[in-house]
Write an enzyme that holds these catalytic residues in place. Structure first.
Site, PDB file in Angstrom:
ATOM      1  CG  ASP A 249       6.894   0.561   5.013  1.00 43.15           C
ATOM      2  OD1 ASP A 249       5.664   0.628   4.813  1.00 43.15           O
ATOM      3  OD2 ASP A 249       7.392  -0.132   5.925  1.00 43.15           O
TER       4      ASP A 249
ATOM      5  NE  ARG B 167      -9.223  -3.798  10.174  1.00 42.38           N
ATOM      6  CZ  ARG B 167      -8.548  -4.953  10.329  1.00 42.38           C
ATOM      7  NH1 ARG B 167      -9.105  -6.101   9.985  1.00 42.38           N
ATOM      8  NH2 ARG B 167      -7.337  -4.948  10.813  1.00 42.38           N
ATOM      9  CE  LYS B 168      -9.644  -5.240   1.870  1.00 39.84           C
ATOM     10  NZ  LYS B 168     -10.260  -5.936   0.732  1.00 39.84           N
TER      11      LYS B 168
END
Ligand SMILES: CCCCCCCCCCCC(=O)SCCNC(=O)CCNC(=O)[C@H](O)C(C)(C)COP(=O)(O)OP(=O)(O)OC[C@H]1O[C@@H](n2cnc3c(N)ncnc32)[C@H](O)[C@@H]1OP(=O)(O)O
Length: 158
Positions: free
Chosen positions: A62, A107-108
């Site tokens: 992450d 936005r992805k």
């Protein structure tokens, strides 16, 4: 050649924060829009004798995939992340890290990353990050890192 980013991550980050004594020890550097790094896990990160906890690997992923936001110059958050565990993650080994942005769709932000022990693929991940305005983080009431000022302004308006 390594490039120095204009932004830096939260010094208290659980993955890489230099001010966080409990950090996972993630170290990264940038080559263009690609992120490279390394991490060395120890007994604190154990999942089985001599092996890293899968959650530690997922947390590293992450952080690693999120670091791509810095050279992309887009603030963002993880919406979803999938980690495939491909090989043993041994404690006491310096693991190499790499991440990059595969595709931007509004936005992805579609991110990819890999963790290797030498030539052995330990884990690979793909994640969807969503570009947000820096004001996204103001709700906590905590001050934001100074280097985040003006972050993503141009990309947000693009
Ligand atoms: C820190 C930087 C430092 C830089 C260094 C960073 C390293 C740190 C890395 C750690 C990063 C983290 O862990 S961040 C912490 C964990 N993540 C979070 O806290 C995020 C919590 N979630 C949210 O705040 C929100 O759900 C957002 C911002 C992700 C999305 O909300 P929103 O802004 O209202 O947008 P929304 O309309 O819902 O979604 C926009 C588009 O994305 C799609 N979408 C949204 N979520 C998903 C999803 N899970 N799976 C599929 N698709 C999704 C929607 O369908 C939509 O598509 P369409 O209809 O437009 O087609």
């Amino acid at each position: 050649m390594h490039s120095a980013p204009a932004r830096t991550h939260d010094p208290m980050c659980m993955g890489c924060g230099h001010a966080n004594p409990g950090n996972l020890g993630v170290r990264v550097w940038f080559e263009g829009q690609r992120v490279h790094g390394e991490v060395l896990l120890d007994e604190r990160h154990s999942g089985a004798p001599g092996y890293a906890h899968g959650g530690a690997i997922a947390a590293i992923m992450d952080d690693l995939l999120g670091q791509v936001l810095i050279p992309l110059d887009r603030p963002g958050v993880t919406a979803t992340i999938t980690v495939d565990f491909r090989g043993p993650a041994l404690l006491g080994r310096t693991l190499s890290l790499e991440s990059w942005c595969e595709k931007i769709d509004g936005r992805k932000l579609h991110m990819r990353g890999e963790i290797r022990d030498g030539d052995t693929l330990v884990a690979e991940a793909r994640a969807l990050f969503i570009h947000v305005d820096v004001s996204h983080w103001e709700a906590s009431g905590q001050p934001l890192p100074e280097s985040w000022q003006g972050w993503g302004g141009e990309a947000q308006n693009a």
